[in-house]
Design a protein around this motif. Sequence first.
Motif, PDB file in Angstrom:
ATOM      1  N   THR A   1       0.845  -1.191   0.000  1.00 20.17           N
ATOM      2  CA  THR A   1       0.000   0.000   0.000  1.00 20.17           C
ATOM      3  C   THR A   1       0.881   1.242   0.000  1.00 20.17           C
ATOM      4  N   VAL A   2       0.459   2.253  -0.726  1.00 26.24           N
ATOM      5  CA  VAL A   2       1.189   3.523  -0.775  1.00 26.24           C
ATOM      6  C   VAL A   2       0.313   4.595  -0.168  1.00 26.24           C
ATOM      7  N   ASP A   3       0.900   5.411   0.726  1.00 25.22           N
ATOM      8  CA  ASP A   3       0.177   6.586   1.203  1.00 25.22           C
ATOM      9  C   ASP A   3       1.106   7.788   1.179  1.00 25.22           C
ATOM     10  N   ILE A   4       0.500   8.933   0.851  1.00 33.13           N
ATOM     11  CA  ILE A   4       1.235  10.191   0.698  1.00 33.13           C
ATOM     12  C   ILE A   4       0.553  11.231   1.574  1.00 33.13           C
ATOM     13  N   LEU A   5       1.341  11.884   2.439  1.00 30.16           N
ATOM     14  CA  LEU A   5       0.780  12.885   3.346  1.00 30.16           C
ATOM     15  C   LEU A   5       1.612  14.147   3.322  1.00 30.16           C
ATOM     16  N   ASN A   6       0.927  15.277   3.267  1.00 31.40           N
ATOM     17  CA  ASN A   6       1.636  16.536   3.487  1.00 31.40           C
ATOM     18  C   ASN A   6       0.792  17.459   4.360  1.00 31.40           C
ATOM     19  N   ARG A   7       1.454  17.977   5.383  1.00 25.77           N
ATOM     20  CA  ARG A   7       0.797  18.878   6.324  1.00 25.77           C
ATOM     21  C   ARG A   7       0.699  20.279   5.712  1.00 25.77           C
ATOM     22  N   GLY A   8      -0.197  21.040   6.207  1.00 27.08           N
ATOM     23  CA  GLY A   8      -0.321  22.438   5.779  1.00 27.08           C
ATOM     24  C   GLY A   8      -0.973  22.600   4.434  1.00 27.08           C
ATOM     25  N   ALA A   9      -1.512  21.486   3.876  1.00 25.74           N
ATOM     26  CA  ALA A   9      -2.146  21.577   2.561  1.00 25.74           C
ATOM     27  C   ALA A   9      -3.631  21.298   2.690  1.00 25.74           C
ATOM     28  N   ALA A  10      -4.361  21.670   1.681  1.00 27.61           N
ATOM     29  CA  ALA A  10      -5.803  21.438   1.685  1.00 27.61           C
ATOM     30  C   ALA A  10      -6.258  21.133   0.279  1.00 27.61           C
ATOM     31  N   LEU A  11      -7.264  20.300   0.169  1.00 22.65           N
ATOM     32  CA  LEU A  11      -7.835  19.948  -1.114  1.00 22.65           C
ATOM     33  C   LEU A  11      -9.285  20.400  -1.133  1.00 22.65           C
ATOM     34  N   GLN A  12      -9.669  21.088  -2.199  1.00 21.62           N
ATOM     35  CA  GLN A  12     -11.023  21.612  -2.335  1.00 21.62           C
ATOM     36  C   GLN A  12     -11.688  20.993  -3.562  1.00 21.62           C
ATOM     37  N   PRO A  13     -13.003  20.907  -3.564  1.00 24.32           N
ATOM     38  CA  PRO A  13     -13.702  20.322  -4.712  1.00 24.32           C
ATOM     39  C   PRO A  13     -13.362  20.978  -6.042  1.00 24.32           C
ATOM     40  N   TRP A  14     -13.151  22.279  -6.014  1.00 28.14           N
ATOM     41  CA  TRP A  14     -12.858  22.948  -7.282  1.00 28.14           C
ATOM     42  C   TRP A  14     -11.503  22.530  -7.868  1.00 28.14           C
ATOM     43  N   ASN A  15     -10.658  21.852  -7.071  1.00 23.62           N
ATOM     44  CA  ASN A  15      -9.403  21.330  -7.621  1.00 23.62           C
ATOM     45  C   ASN A  15      -9.656  20.226  -8.648  1.00 23.62           C
ATOM     46  N   LEU A  16     -10.861  19.674  -8.644  1.00 23.63           N
ATOM     47  CA  LEU A  16     -11.193  18.620  -9.599  1.00 23.63           C
ATOM     48  C   LEU A  16     -11.725  19.171 -10.911  1.00 23.63           C
ATOM     49  N   ASP A  17     -11.921  20.499 -10.989  1.00 26.14           N
ATOM     50  CA  ASP A  17     -12.366  21.103 -12.241  1.00 26.14           C
ATOM     51  C   ASP A  17     -11.241  21.058 -13.268  1.00 26.14           C
ATOM     52  N   MET A  18     -11.574  20.950 -14.543  1.00 27.32           N
ATOM     53  CA  MET A  18     -10.562  21.000 -15.599  1.00 27.32           C
ATOM     54  C   MET A  18      -9.931  22.383 -15.628  1.00 27.32           C
ATOM     55  N   GLY A  19      -8.592  22.419 -15.589  1.00 27.37           N
ATOM     56  CA  GLY A  19      -7.877  23.693 -15.603  1.00 27.37           C
ATOM     57  C   GLY A  19      -7.854  24.376 -14.269  1.00 27.37           C
ATOM     58  N   GLY A  20      -8.302  23.694 -13.197  1.00 25.35           N
ATOM     59  CA  GLY A  20      -8.357  24.331 -11.888  1.00 25.35           C
ATOM     60  C   GLY A  20      -7.050  24.227 -11.156  1.00 25.35           C
TER      61      GLY A  20
END
Length: 762
Positions: free
Chosen positions: A96-115
């Motif tokens: 299993t692979v897991d990737i973590l970074n602190r201080g970051a955030a993911l928002q729904p608009w990051n899934l938009d094309m060109g976002g």
Amino acid sequence: MSGSVDLLTLDKIDHSITINCGISERYAAQWTPVAAFRELVQNWRDGIIKAFDIPKGSLQVTCKEDKDQIIYKAMSQEGQHCLGYIRWSRIMDIGTVDILNRGAALQPWNLDMGGTSKQDEPDQAGAHGEGLKIAILVLMRQPQDHAVRCYSGGCWWSFYFDSQRKLVCHISRSSPPRDQFGAIYDVWSQADRETNGHHFLSPHVSTTREKTVQIFIDARGRDEKGFKLQKEATRDEFKAWTKAALFLQEIDTENIVTTDYGDLILDPRFGGNVYMKGLLLKESASGRSASITGKTLRYGYNFADGAVNRERESMAAADEESRTISTIWAFAVHVKGDLIGKLHDLLNSREPEYADVAKADRFIRNGGTLVLALKVYLRTQFEGKWIYTSTQKRDNLRFDNIVQGLGYEPFEVKESYWKILKNNDFQTAAEAEKQKFQQAPAIRVPDHVFAQSLDHLVRAGLKSCFYTRNIAVEFVQAGLLGLDSFYSDSDSRLKIHEKWLTEAGATEELGLSEDILMYSLLFNAARRLLTDTILQIPLANFRCANRTNYWAQKKQISRVDQRILEYTQIKKDLRYTITAGGMDLDTLTVEWNPTTGRVPDSSVEITALAEESCLHWKEAVTAVDFHHSYFNCGRCHMKTLPFKFGKCEFQVDKGKAYFVAFCVNAPGSIVVFSDKPDKPDELDELDEPAEPQVSMGVKRAAPTSTPSDESKIFTLGDSRGAPHMRIPRNWYKGSNSTGTRAVIGIATEDDPLSVSKRQRTG
């Protein structure tokens, strides 16, 4: 973009939402798992750099590995805090692979094309805003078939394909069902047990208040058709994925050279790979180059900056790639001087032609340190070799002779390599020969007939032509150089190799037989040198009304040929004698052959010049420079008469030395000088009989002299066999007006002198 009121954010989600990502499973078909992993690593690294304000190039990543775990940790600058990690671990025998970074955030608009939020971040690699979606898509579709989930902002992000095989993300605030996310809980619990009391960062579930992004790649998922799958990420697969980030690799410092413009990677494991800001753009494979040029890449490169194409496989333009690689090499050689040999091998490689030096002739700066290093390398490693290209040899039939004359052996380089060298003190063989020839020391023309005649004839031939009349001439000591002559237009000077000053040398250069007559050799030698000189003059210099410059040039060559032919024909037969006369005067008789050299009725001027006062007139070489009105010393004499006369006489001061100038009345004609008078032939009786040497079929008068004051004229008849040697003969020698000499045997009983002698003694 996150500040827009129209964008969907996590705080607007009460319970859950499903987002269609807008891409089908066939999208970005050329992307590999390594490219997908690169996007995840890129987001991980860029998020850490931005969140913790880490200076460019200062992110520290450490690696620790054991049989069940490989973990890369991004550490704070003081090395005490872990800011994020990338990990492969074996949980219940499943990779299993897991990737973590602190201080970051993911928002729904990051899934938009060109976002994207990184377009204006110079230290970050993202630009198009599609990387996360494509990376997830590639890892989930065949043949990878991995499950990809994410936790960020207190929400679970679950990715799958809908019935139309398009990528969909379900975002939920609820805890994940055991059957869907059981593997994630297994990772956490196993990590807690294994990292207790160690320096590994223990993963944890983030709260909604903490900015953390954690991505999981495991084996429990569904393919694009909705079927359940269990395909783990193996250790070897993970290691292959990590090639996507240069900073995840262990490269010996000897195998990577860092510059402000990027890194040159010498480690053969990464040969042919292209990175941008530490992230893989493309990996070369059999039959497929990572270079946008399509040519083979010998070494790996990590570009410090630059725009990439939409597929993120290469730089946006081939010129930009070539320029950046050339710049990296320039600085790398400055840092590590012994790299110059490797660069030389690249530049001169014919098979394959390396993309490393594509267009290097355009981007390696003239006179720069890199070119200087190449010059030093070539002149030390290839001492005694002459650098040339196949084109130079093909276009110069004398190439081998020139290189040998320069004292070198040839060493061929590619045309593109030569373009770099040619403007940096490297010359073609022809250019070097001319330069060395120009530097050769001048010599004095030897005092013998052939050398003096050739010197006079070349100078006169040049003076007789309007386009060459101001050219100075000198013979030079040029040694083994094969060049015959060189005309320098800048100072109007013609230099001629000294080898032409000897009959043997001229015969060798012309390729003629050794028994050629001197005046024929003189004509051919002068003709060759004068023609070569006219051809060296820029064609644009020749002018002629209503005709081409080329025609005007050929016209001058023909005229010079005619003048030197005229000169040599007259010169070989021009004679003069001085015989004693009265108390104060002698008789100077000039003779020439009236049947060759000029039209019989043409007018000529013959001048007898006193050496005591007028020797300087020998510098006059053409008719326009030589005129009787100039002579006012009172001792010189001139006559004008038809060429057909063949003879003239002057009364000159007794006992004084004279020389003769013969001049055709045409401005461009060449003055013929004769400065060694013939002595009157004395007919001596031969010690022993000799067979007469008389040419067959010749019927012309040949004046002879006798032992007495009497002179008899004998006319040659047809050629006869050898005389009967038992018949007593009187033997005489003589010559005709053209200088032909003969031996004549007269039977004693028929010799008028013998008869007269018998009568006197009777």
